[in-house]
Design an enzyme around this catalytic site. Structure first.
Site, short mmCIF file in Angstrom:
data_model
loop_
_atom_site.label_atom_id
_atom_site.label_comp_id
_atom_site.label_asym_id
_atom_site.label_seq_id
_atom_site.Cartn_x
_atom_site.Cartn_y
_atom_site.Cartn_z
N ASP A 25 0.86 -1.19 0.00
CA ASP A 25 0.00 0.00 0.00
C ASP A 25 0.90 1.24 0.00
OD1 ASP A 25 -3.21 0.57 1.12
OD2 ASP A 25 -1.76 2.22 1.03
N ILE A 26 0.56 2.21 -0.86
CA ILE A 26 1.40 3.39 -1.03
C ILE A 26 1.31 4.35 0.17
CG2 ILE A 26 -0.25 4.95 -2.21
CD1 ILE A 26 3.34 4.11 -3.37
N GLU A 51 -12.39 3.75 -1.19
CA GLU A 51 -11.56 4.66 -1.98
C GLU A 51 -11.32 4.11 -3.39
OE1 GLU A 51 -7.79 5.66 -0.07
OE2 GLU A 51 -6.93 6.17 -2.02
N HIS A 84 -9.93 -5.44 -2.98
CA HIS A 84 -8.59 -5.62 -2.41
C HIS A 84 -8.70 -5.95 -0.94
CE1 HIS A 84 -9.69 -1.35 -2.32
NE2 HIS A 84 -9.02 -1.25 -1.19
N HIS A 95 -6.71 -5.78 2.55
CA HIS A 95 -5.60 -5.14 3.27
C HIS A 95 -5.01 -6.17 4.24
CE1 HIS A 95 -6.58 -0.79 2.40
NE2 HIS A 95 -7.80 -1.27 2.26
P1 5GP Z 1 -9.93 1.46 0.39
O1 5GP Z 1 -10.49 1.50 -1.01
O2 5GP Z 1 -9.83 0.04 0.91
O3 5GP Z 1 -10.67 2.35 1.33
O4 5GP Z 1 -8.45 2.03 0.35
C1 5GP Z 1 -7.66 1.94 -0.78
C2 5GP Z 1 -6.20 1.76 -0.39
O5 5GP Z 1 -5.43 1.77 -1.58
C3 5GP Z 1 -5.63 2.85 0.52
O6 5GP Z 1 -5.01 2.24 1.66
C4 5GP Z 1 -4.60 3.58 -0.36
O7 5GP Z 1 -3.46 4.01 0.35
C5 5GP Z 1 -4.26 2.52 -1.41
N1 5GP Z 1 -3.92 3.08 -2.71
C6 5GP Z 1 -4.62 4.02 -3.39
N2 5GP Z 1 -4.03 4.29 -4.57
C7 5GP Z 1 -2.91 3.50 -4.63
C8 5GP Z 1 -1.88 3.34 -5.60
O8 5GP Z 1 -1.86 3.97 -6.66
N3 5GP Z 1 -0.90 2.44 -5.31
C9 5GP Z 1 -0.89 1.74 -4.14
N4 5GP Z 1 0.11 0.88 -3.96
N5 5GP Z 1 -1.86 1.86 -3.20
C10 5GP Z 1 -2.85 2.75 -3.44
#
Ligand code: 5GP
Length: 129
Positions: free
Chosen positions: A28-29, A87, A92, A94
């Protein structure tokens, strides 16, 4: 096309930890903790429970293997698992090394350098079986 599909096709870079025909895992970035990894099906689906039972089970099997590799690499109390997706609308999982409740809460973040991300991804991938 989701940002994760762009990572899968190589259009944008990632710190890759593991990959097979159907799944990819990368760091995760914006990690909650060092070693925070995302496991993503290559098939672009928004919500996890829209996967078929078979796809869901395969995702869990792949996540298990990645979690084992994280446990071997990162000193932590345990590896936690969370599915959110608010987001990025591409399934995905985590996987987050945990030492406290704060590590799973997505409010406290750690900053890593490019070199640290590269070294971390390499170490976890070496332990992936
Ligand atoms: P969620 O959709 O589960 O709420 O969060 C999405 C996750 O993806 C976040 O923890 C965010 O940091 C990660 N994320 C968003 N864009 C990117 C990206 O371009 N590359 C990576 N490696 N992680 C990402």
């Amino acid at each position: 096309m989701s940002i994760f599909t762009k990572i899968i096709t190589g259009e944008i870079p990632s710190y890759k930890v593991a990959e097979d025909d159907n799944f990819i895992a990368f760091l995760d970035i914006n990690p909650n903790a060092k070693g925070h990894t995302l496991v993503v099906p290559k098939k672009e689906e928004d919500k996890i429970f829209d996967l078929s039972k078979e796809e869901y089970s395969s995702l869990m099997d792949f996540s298990y293997r990645v979690a084992k590799a994280i446990e071997k690499t990162i000193v932590c109390k345990r590896v936690g698992m969370s599915v959110i997706g608010l987001e990025v609308p591409h399934v995905h999982v985590h996987l987050i090394p945990l030492n406290s409740m704060a590590d799973i809460q997505f409010s406290q973040k750690v900053k890593l350098s490019n070199d640290e991300f590269i070294a971390l991804a390499k170490s976890i991938s070496k332990n992936f079986e």
